[in-house]
Design a protein around this motif. Structure first.
Motif, PDB file in Angstrom:
ATOM      1  N   TYR A  19      54.650 -65.219  10.162  1.00 43.23           N
ATOM      2  CA  TYR A  19      53.621 -64.669   9.009  1.00 43.23           C
ATOM      3  C   TYR A  19      54.061 -63.375   8.397  1.00 43.23           C
ATOM      4  N   THR A  20      53.978 -63.225   7.205  1.00 40.05           N
ATOM      5  CA  THR A  20      54.014 -61.817   6.382  1.00 40.05           C
ATOM      6  C   THR A  20      52.623 -61.425   5.929  1.00 40.05           C
ATOM      7  N   SER A  21      52.528 -60.124   6.835  1.00 40.43           N
ATOM      8  CA  SER A  21      51.338 -59.537   6.149  1.00 40.43           C
ATOM      9  C   SER A  21      51.609 -58.552   5.047  1.00 40.43           C
ATOM     10  N   GLU A  25      47.149 -55.051   3.819  1.00 41.95           N
ATOM     11  CA  GLU A  25      45.937 -55.965   4.487  1.00 41.95           C
ATOM     12  C   GLU A  25      45.473 -55.410   5.569  1.00 41.95           C
ATOM     13  N   GLU A  26      43.923 -55.603   5.568  1.00 36.91           N
ATOM     14  CA  GLU A  26      42.913 -55.043   6.628  1.00 36.91           C
ATOM     15  C   GLU A  26      43.098 -53.254   6.869  1.00 36.91           C
ATOM     16  N   TYR A  28      46.098 -51.846   6.614  1.00 40.41           N
ATOM     17  CA  TYR A  28      47.323 -51.345   7.196  1.00 40.41           C
ATOM     18  C   TYR A  28      48.462 -51.051   6.124  1.00 40.41           C
ATOM     19  N   GLU A  31      54.508 -53.468   4.254  1.00 39.56           N
ATOM     20  CA  GLU A  31      54.429 -55.180   4.880  1.00 39.56           C
ATOM     21  C   GLU A  31      54.965 -55.254   6.031  1.00 39.56           C
ATOM     22  N   ASP A  33      56.305 -58.362   8.895  1.00 35.15           N
ATOM     23  CA  ASP A  33      56.865 -59.834   9.090  1.00 35.15           C
ATOM     24  C   ASP A  33      56.929 -59.948  10.352  1.00 35.15           C
ATOM     25  N   THR A  60      54.058 -48.351  10.065  1.00 39.02           N
ATOM     26  CA  THR A  60      52.628 -48.941  10.470  1.00 39.02           C
ATOM     27  C   THR A  60      52.234 -49.055  11.732  1.00 39.02           C
TER      28      THR A  60
END
Length: 248
Positions: A19-21, A25-26, A28, A31, A33, A60
């Motif tokens: 999955y890549t966030s 997102e949320e 954070y 990006e 991985d 992050t």
């Protein structure tokens, strides 16, 4: 949603989830991985999960936790887990929490408290001394000694999984050993569960299962005394945990 790919080899089967966030997102930054691999070694009765994560763009915080419930009597047995014997030989310190169950930043010894599992105890033996939540706290996965100094690099305690917990259910004879590279482990016994619909029509009540969630310390982003969980571009987060099963 994760993209799944199954793999297999001599004596094992595995599934890889990717999955890549996206950045933001949320809340954070950057990006991320992520790859999670579950591997079942049938000839050894071992289940391993391995997590890697690589940031792209910005540093992050990363603390990915596997939240599995266990009941060695059987998930549909109707029995609780209070008679399960737990042993955490290396966890002589824990991170106490406030009324909101968030760690305060302290790292305290378990000696003289109902949280001491450096010798085997059943879950129910001292649970009434733990307050309404029962057991729901993070343990330190290493012996720290009187100076309470934590040795950790990049949010992980070691490169190779080490034994941090053993659980034995006397009536069934089932045993589980837990090995991990993570610096912490949340011990939770389902004290807040009321009625949860489970597999095969089973209903899970209070204390129907326990969790041993290997992790970095909760609230690490706000506590300087805790191991740093920020991962920079070019670095890789790595987290591995092994469950071994046998009978005695």
């Amino acid at each position: 949603m994760f993209k799944a790919e199954s793999t297999s080899g001599p004596g094992y089967k595995a599934i890889m989830l990717r999955y890549t966030s996206p950045a933001g997102e949320e809340g954070y930054p950057g990006e991320l991985d992520v790859c999670v691999t579950y591997r079942l070694a049938c000839d050894k009765n071992e289940l391993t999960y391995e997590i890697t994560a690589t940031p792209i763009g910005d540093a992050t915080p990363v603390n990915i936790v596997q939240h599995t419930y266990w009941n060695m009597a059987g998930h549909d047995s109707g029995k609780d887990i209070l008679d399960h014997q737990v042993h955490m030989p290396s966890s002589d310190h824990y991170t106490p929490v406030g009324g909101d169950l968030i760690p305060t930043g302290e790292i305290l010894p378990v000696q003289g408290t109902p949280f001491d599992f450096t010798r085997p105890h059943t879950i129910g033996e001292r649970i009434q001394q733990c307050g309404p939540a029962g057991y729901d706290l993070n343990y330190v996965n290493q012996k720290m000694g009187p100076q309470a100094r934590f040795i950790c690099k990049g949010g992980m305690a070691s490169d190779r999984p080490k034994l941090v917990a053993t659980v034995h259910h006397k009536d069934s004879g089932r045993c589980m050993e837990l090995y991990t590279t993570a610096p912490g482990m949340q011990f939770y016994v389902g004290g807040q569960m009321e009625h949860v619909d489970g597999k095969g029509g089973a209903a899970y009540k209070k204390h129907a299962g326990f969790c041993l969630e290997t992790q970095a310390f909760p609230n690490s982003v706000n506590e300087r005394s805790f191991p740093d969980i920020f991962i920079k571009p070019g670095e890789t987060y790595h987290h591995q945990t092994v469950y071994k099963f046998y009978t005695q």
